[in-house]
Design a protein around this motif. Structure first.
Motif, mmCIF file in Angstrom:
data_model
loop_
_atom_site.group_PDB
_atom_site.id
_atom_site.type_symbol
_atom_site.label_atom_id
_atom_site.label_comp_id
_atom_site.label_asym_id
_atom_site.label_seq_id
_atom_site.Cartn_x
_atom_site.Cartn_y
_atom_site.Cartn_z
ATOM 1 N N ASN A 1 19.230 18.615 14.826
ATOM 2 C CA ASN A 1 19.973 17.470 13.785
ATOM 3 C C ASN A 1 20.191 16.090 14.272
ATOM 4 O OD1 ASN A 1 19.917 19.632 11.714
ATOM 5 N ND2 ASN A 1 22.063 20.025 11.955
ATOM 6 N N LYS A 2 20.775 15.908 15.537
ATOM 7 C CA LYS A 2 20.868 14.712 16.088
ATOM 8 C C LYS A 2 19.646 13.999 16.243
ATOM 9 C CE LYS A 2 23.268 12.612 20.044
ATOM 10 N NZ LYS A 2 24.651 11.862 19.580
ATOM 11 N N LYS A 3 18.707 14.705 16.715
ATOM 12 C CA LYS A 3 17.406 14.055 17.049
ATOM 13 C C LYS A 3 16.811 13.576 15.785
ATOM 14 C CE LYS A 3 13.355 14.975 19.753
ATOM 15 N NZ LYS A 3 12.840 16.145 20.504
ATOM 16 N N GLN A 4 16.871 14.480 14.517
ATOM 17 C CA GLN A 4 16.398 13.886 13.255
ATOM 18 C C GLN A 4 17.274 12.739 12.836
ATOM 19 O OE1 GLN A 4 16.954 17.601 10.890
ATOM 20 N NE2 GLN A 4 14.925 18.208 11.396
ATOM 21 N N GLU A 5 18.450 12.495 13.228
ATOM 22 C CA GLU A 5 19.406 11.739 12.649
ATOM 23 C C GLU A 5 18.916 10.320 13.078
ATOM 24 O OE1 GLU A 5 22.585 10.436 10.233
ATOM 25 O OE2 GLU A 5 21.407 12.380 10.427
ATOM 26 N N ASN A 6 18.317 10.476 14.605
ATOM 27 C CA ASN A 6 17.971 9.293 15.592
ATOM 28 C C ASN A 6 16.667 8.626 14.874
ATOM 29 O OD1 ASN A 6 20.142 9.361 16.995
ATOM 30 N ND2 ASN A 6 18.999 10.560 18.671
ATOM 31 N N LYS A 7 15.960 9.490 13.934
ATOM 32 C CA LYS A 7 14.754 8.905 12.994
ATOM 33 C C LYS A 7 15.048 8.306 11.783
ATOM 34 C CE LYS A 7 11.919 12.141 15.344
ATOM 35 N NZ LYS A 7 10.714 13.275 15.145
ATOM 36 N N LYS A 8 16.380 8.096 11.548
ATOM 37 C CA LYS A 8 16.680 7.506 10.213
ATOM 38 C C LYS A 8 17.269 6.316 10.435
ATOM 39 C CE LYS A 8 17.588 12.031 8.036
ATOM 40 N NZ LYS A 8 18.626 12.826 7.278
ATOM 41 N N ILE A 9 16.706 5.448 9.483
ATOM 42 C CA ILE A 9 17.271 4.009 9.499
ATOM 43 C C ILE A 9 18.330 3.915 8.194
ATOM 44 C CG2 ILE A 9 17.000 1.583 9.189
ATOM 45 C CD1 ILE A 9 14.233 1.935 10.548
ATOM 46 N N LYS A 10 19.454 3.945 8.351
ATOM 47 C CA LYS A 10 20.450 4.118 7.296
ATOM 48 C C LYS A 10 20.792 2.627 6.638
ATOM 49 C CE LYS A 10 22.558 8.213 8.635
ATOM 50 N NZ LYS A 10 24.052 8.780 8.921
ATOM 51 N N ILE A 11 20.373 2.432 5.504
ATOM 52 C CA ILE A 11 20.417 1.072 5.075
ATOM 53 C C ILE A 11 21.735 1.096 4.030
ATOM 54 C CG2 ILE A 11 19.573 -0.791 3.642
ATOM 55 C CD1 ILE A 11 16.948 -0.220 5.129
ATOM 56 N N ILE A 12 22.664 0.255 4.150
ATOM 57 C CA ILE A 12 23.848 0.375 3.329
ATOM 58 C C ILE A 12 23.592 -0.504 2.169
ATOM 59 C CG2 ILE A 12 26.161 -0.047 3.281
ATOM 60 C CD1 ILE A 12 25.485 2.324 5.214
ATOM 61 N N LYS B 1 8.249 3.996 16.456
ATOM 62 C CA LYS B 1 7.713 5.100 16.403
ATOM 63 C C LYS B 1 8.097 5.663 14.852
ATOM 64 C CE LYS B 1 12.240 6.683 18.146
ATOM 65 N NZ LYS B 1 13.015 7.146 19.273
ATOM 66 N N ASP B 2 7.791 6.754 14.315
ATOM 67 C CA ASP B 2 8.121 7.140 13.126
ATOM 68 C C ASP B 2 9.396 7.131 12.331
ATOM 69 O OD1 ASP B 2 5.200 7.497 12.583
ATOM 70 O OD2 ASP B 2 5.240 9.520 13.042
ATOM 71 N N TYR B 3 9.845 6.685 11.698
ATOM 72 C CA TYR B 3 11.294 6.811 11.134
ATOM 73 C C TYR B 3 11.209 6.895 9.731
ATOM 74 C CZ TYR B 3 10.094 1.812 10.072
ATOM 75 O OH TYR B 3 9.318 0.452 9.505
ATOM 76 N N GLU B 4 12.238 7.125 9.000
ATOM 77 C CA GLU B 4 12.685 7.577 7.669
ATOM 78 C C GLU B 4 13.818 6.488 7.180
ATOM 79 O OE1 GLU B 4 14.756 11.082 4.890
ATOM 80 O OE2 GLU B 4 14.149 11.430 7.024
ATOM 81 N N ILE B 5 13.760 5.958 5.984
ATOM 82 C CA ILE B 5 14.647 5.161 5.502
ATOM 83 C C ILE B 5 15.750 5.805 4.617
ATOM 84 C CG2 ILE B 5 15.065 3.100 4.086
ATOM 85 C CD1 ILE B 5 13.494 2.096 6.449
ATOM 86 N N VAL B 6 16.729 5.654 4.660
ATOM 87 C CA VAL B 6 17.847 6.421 3.952
ATOM 88 C C VAL B 6 18.759 5.207 3.270
ATOM 89 C CG1 VAL B 6 19.779 7.850 3.965
ATOM 90 C CG2 VAL B 6 17.738 8.547 5.361
ATOM 91 N N PHE B 7 18.859 5.213 2.032
ATOM 92 C CA PHE B 7 19.658 4.052 1.305
ATOM 93 C C PHE B 7 21.100 4.724 1.148
ATOM 94 C CE2 PHE B 7 15.435 2.369 0.427
ATOM 95 C CZ PHE B 7 15.657 1.363 0.926
ATOM 96 N N LYS B 8 21.964 4.083 1.582
ATOM 97 C CA LYS B 8 23.357 4.734 1.539
ATOM 98 C C LYS B 8 24.050 3.989 0.672
ATOM 99 C CE LYS B 8 27.112 6.471 4.487
ATOM 100 N NZ LYS B 8 27.569 6.431 5.963
ATOM 101 N N PHE B 9 24.620 4.616 -0.578
ATOM 102 C CA PHE B 9 25.522 4.083 -1.642
ATOM 103 C C PHE B 9 26.821 4.407 -1.446
ATOM 104 C CE2 PHE B 9 21.397 3.855 -3.453
ATOM 105 C CZ PHE B 9 21.267 2.822 -4.288
ATOM 106 N N ASP B 10 28.126 3.753 -1.947
ATOM 107 C CA ASP B 10 29.259 4.566 -1.937
ATOM 108 C C ASP B 10 29.260 5.066 -3.637
ATOM 109 O OD1 ASP B 10 30.098 2.782 -4.150
ATOM 110 O OD2 ASP B 10 30.960 1.129 -2.979
ATOM 111 N N THR B 11 30.016 6.097 -3.749
ATOM 112 C CA THR B 11 29.940 6.686 -4.752
ATOM 113 C C THR B 11 29.820 5.929 -6.287
ATOM 114 O OG1 THR B 11 30.928 8.471 -3.815
ATOM 115 C CG2 THR B 11 30.814 8.899 -6.156
ATOM 116 N N GLY B 12 30.466 4.854 -6.213
ATOM 117 C CA GLY B 12 30.507 4.041 -7.560
ATOM 118 C C GLY B 12 29.412 3.620 -7.764
#
Length: 143
Positions: A7-18, A72-83
């Motif tokens: 899971n940590k390794k997979q997490e390193n492949k994600k770019i978390k965009i707030i 390298k290969d990465y995944e984009i994750v868009f992070k919102f607050d709940t509201g």
């Protein structure tokens, strides 16, 4: 490889965009990669601006100045607050539908969307799990 290590390794492949909202616009930035920023009048514009920022960072920097994750290969994750999430997707998810999916009362969703109340972490996880489950179910559908 342990699940935790995997899971940590997979997490390193994600770019978390707030995605955040100010009074009159939206901004975006990568939580875990320096130099990635965006801005726009809408959520979609802020998301696209951040994606453009990634391409510009890769294009106009020397290799040694480009963060390793972008090489390298990465995944984009868009992070919102709940509201913000509830407001952005309100045309797709009604409070009644969210109540059926999560078991959380419709009035609570209205309070979260308006900013009157902030959900506890357990509620946030319940909403996120329901949304992800729906996404997985929809990905398996063929028409």
């Amino acid at each position: 490889m342990t699940t935790q290590h995997k899971n940590k390794k997979q997490e390193n492949k994600k770019i978390k965009i707030i995605i955040e909202r100010s009074n009159d616009s939206y901004s975006s930035y990568a939580e875990n990669v320096p130099g990635i920023y965006g801005h726009g009048s809408t959520v979609d514009e802020a998301k696209q601006s951040a994606l453009t920022g990634i391409e510009l960072l890769k294009k106009y920097n020397h290799d040694e100045n480009i963060p390793a994750i972008l090489k390298k290969d990465y995944e984009i994750v868009f992070k919102f607050d709940t509201g913000r999430f509830l407001n952005f997707y309100k045309k797709i998810f009604t409070n009644a539908a969210l109540e059926r999916m999560t078991g959380i009362n419709q009035k609570q969703f209205q309070h979260y969307a308006s900013g009157l109340k902030k959900p506890r972490l357990a509620q946030v996880k319940k909403i996120e799990t329901a949304i992800h489950s729906l996404g997985k179910e929809l990905m398996s559908v063929e028409l």
